[in-house]
Motif scaffolding. Sequence first.
Motif, mmCIF file in Angstrom:
data_model
loop_
_atom_site.group_PDB
_atom_site.id
_atom_site.type_symbol
_atom_site.label_atom_id
_atom_site.label_comp_id
_atom_site.label_asym_id
_atom_site.label_seq_id
_atom_site.Cartn_x
_atom_site.Cartn_y
_atom_site.Cartn_z
ATOM 1 N N VAL A 272 -5.850 -15.962 22.140
ATOM 2 C CA VAL A 272 -4.769 -15.509 23.016
ATOM 3 C C VAL A 272 -3.681 -16.578 23.029
ATOM 4 N N PRO A 273 -2.416 -16.210 22.733
ATOM 5 C CA PRO A 273 -1.347 -17.201 22.722
ATOM 6 C C PRO A 273 -1.233 -17.933 24.059
ATOM 7 N N GLY A 274 -1.101 -19.247 23.979
ATOM 8 C CA GLY A 274 -0.953 -20.074 25.176
ATOM 9 C C GLY A 274 -2.266 -20.453 25.837
ATOM 10 N N MET A 275 -3.393 -19.999 25.286
ATOM 11 C CA MET A 275 -4.689 -20.290 25.900
ATOM 12 C C MET A 275 -4.970 -21.784 25.927
ATOM 13 N N ALA A 276 -4.585 -22.516 24.871
ATOM 14 C CA ALA A 276 -4.853 -23.951 24.829
ATOM 15 C C ALA A 276 -4.083 -24.690 25.927
ATOM 16 N N ILE A 277 -2.853 -24.258 26.188
ATOM 17 C CA ILE A 277 -2.061 -24.895 27.249
ATOM 18 C C ILE A 277 -2.689 -24.603 28.606
ATOM 19 N N PHE A 278 -3.042 -23.341 28.838
ATOM 20 C CA PHE A 278 -3.704 -22.957 30.083
ATOM 21 C C PHE A 278 -5.013 -23.722 30.254
ATOM 22 N N ALA A 279 -5.827 -23.774 29.190
ATOM 23 C CA ALA A 279 -7.109 -24.469 29.255
ATOM 24 C C ALA A 279 -6.916 -25.954 29.504
ATOM 25 N N GLY A 280 -5.902 -26.537 28.865
ATOM 26 C CA GLY A 280 -5.620 -27.960 29.075
ATOM 27 C C GLY A 280 -5.296 -28.261 30.531
ATOM 28 N N LEU A 281 -4.462 -27.418 31.136
ATOM 29 C CA LEU A 281 -4.135 -27.602 32.561
ATOM 30 C C LEU A 281 -5.377 -27.451 33.441
ATOM 31 N N PHE A 282 -6.178 -26.460 33.136
ATOM 32 C CA PHE A 282 -7.384 -26.201 33.921
ATOM 33 C C PHE A 282 -8.363 -27.369 33.818
ATOM 34 N N VAL A 283 -8.576 -27.864 32.594
ATOM 35 C CA VAL A 283 -9.492 -28.992 32.388
ATOM 36 C C VAL A 283 -8.964 -30.241 33.090
ATOM 37 N N LEU A 284 -7.651 -30.466 33.010
ATOM 38 C CA LEU A 284 -7.058 -31.609 33.720
ATOM 39 C C LEU A 284 -7.305 -31.513 35.226
ATOM 40 N N LEU A 285 -7.117 -30.341 35.773
ATOM 41 C CA LEU A 285 -7.341 -30.167 37.212
ATOM 42 C C LEU A 285 -8.800 -30.409 37.592
ATOM 43 N N ILE A 286 -9.720 -29.897 36.790
ATOM 44 C CA ILE A 286 -11.141 -30.113 37.061
ATOM 45 C C ILE A 286 -11.452 -31.609 37.005
ATOM 46 N N ALA A 287 -11.036 -32.250 35.908
ATOM 47 C CA ALA A 287 -11.384 -33.649 35.683
ATOM 48 C C ALA A 287 -10.741 -34.578 36.717
ATOM 49 N N LEU A 288 -9.483 -34.331 37.047
ATOM 50 C CA LEU A 288 -8.817 -35.190 38.042
ATOM 51 C C LEU A 288 -9.491 -35.073 39.403
ATOM 52 N N GLN A 289 -9.933 -33.877 39.749
ATOM 53 C CA GLN A 289 -10.628 -33.705 41.030
ATOM 54 C C GLN A 289 -12.000 -34.366 41.004
ATOM 55 N N MET A 290 -12.649 -34.384 39.841
ATOM 56 C CA MET A 290 -13.904 -35.118 39.716
ATOM 57 C C MET A 290 -13.654 -36.616 39.884
ATOM 58 N N LEU A 291 -12.561 -37.104 39.274
ATOM 59 C CA LEU A 291 -12.240 -38.536 39.343
ATOM 60 C C LEU A 291 -11.974 -39.008 40.774
ATOM 61 N N VAL A 292 -11.292 -38.190 41.552
ATOM 62 C CA VAL A 292 -10.971 -38.611 42.927
ATOM 63 C C VAL A 292 -12.091 -38.286 43.903
ATOM 64 N N GLY A 293 -13.176 -37.697 43.401
ATOM 65 C CA GLY A 293 -14.342 -37.445 44.239
ATOM 66 C C GLY A 293 -14.211 -36.293 45.211
ATOM 67 N N ARG A 294 -13.392 -35.314 44.872
ATOM 68 C CA ARG A 294 -13.263 -34.147 45.757
ATOM 69 C C ARG A 294 -14.578 -33.404 45.867
ATOM 70 N N LYS A 295 -14.843 -32.889 47.037
ATOM 71 C CA LYS A 295 -16.064 -32.113 47.273
ATOM 72 C C LYS A 295 -15.815 -30.620 47.096
ATOM 73 N N HIS A 296 -14.583 -30.176 47.279
ATOM 74 C CA HIS A 296 -14.222 -28.769 47.136
ATOM 75 C C HIS A 296 -13.218 -28.639 46.002
ATOM 76 N N PHE A 297 -13.460 -27.677 45.131
ATOM 77 C CA PHE A 297 -12.586 -27.465 43.994
ATOM 78 C C PHE A 297 -11.340 -26.695 44.413
ATOM 79 N N TRP A 298 -10.180 -27.131 43.967
ATOM 80 C CA TRP A 298 -8.912 -26.490 44.296
ATOM 81 C C TRP A 298 -8.148 -26.203 43.006
ATOM 82 N N LEU A 299 -7.500 -25.051 42.959
ATOM 83 C CA LEU A 299 -6.608 -24.677 41.867
ATOM 84 C C LEU A 299 -5.339 -24.069 42.436
ATOM 85 N N PRO A 300 -4.196 -24.296 41.787
ATOM 86 C CA PRO A 300 -2.960 -23.656 42.255
ATOM 87 C C PRO A 300 -2.987 -22.153 41.967
#
Length: 194
Positions: free
Chosen positions: A57-85
């Motif tokens: 699907v066109p643009g899937m890599a960009i979408f996936a990259g943003l999603f992975v960044l959000l997951i990983a950054l929240q893991m790094l800061v130790g969030r207990k609840h997952f948040w997405l825009p």
Amino acid sequence: MSTSLHNLEQLLEHIADLAKDEQQVSMAQVVESVGDRSFGPLLLVMGLTLFSPLSGVPGMAIFAGLFVLLIALQMLVGRKHFWLPNFILNRSVAQSKLTKALDWLKPTARRVDRMVKPRLNFMLHPSSTYLIAGLCVMVGAALPFLELVPFSSSIVGLALAILGLALVARDGLLVLIAVSFIGAAGSLAIIKFL
């Protein structure tokens, strides 16, 4: 989520049940179904998406990259609840495409689940998960560029799925395998761009 997910097949069946009565399945529905604290399953879902036919699907890599960044950054800061825009939560895929991708992945999931078990626990110690999250930040940032290199985003998708499965199944050996796949994708990219 009422039950915790311990393997890949359970996760795929859980998402398939969610998609059964829907024409479109949104990311919000998937996140809600796997639980708001489930970083491993979310990495696994994103990795499987990149590894499956949905990666075309066109643009899937960009979408996936943003999603992975959000997951990983929240893991790094130790969030207990997952948040997405909302702009990510509102993204959806047709039920037929999702079902096709899940059916394509299920036989492999059964074989993988037979090999996965808790081992090398030091690789999943809380301090080690910060290293895993840091690696995922680098992968997420590189994903849009990897779309230019044939097969590299699929290799990275497989690595992310393996990392997610490692977090779900507490299997440290999978972390080492995922790192080797990420290294292979990085080598492909370096060779392509040199």
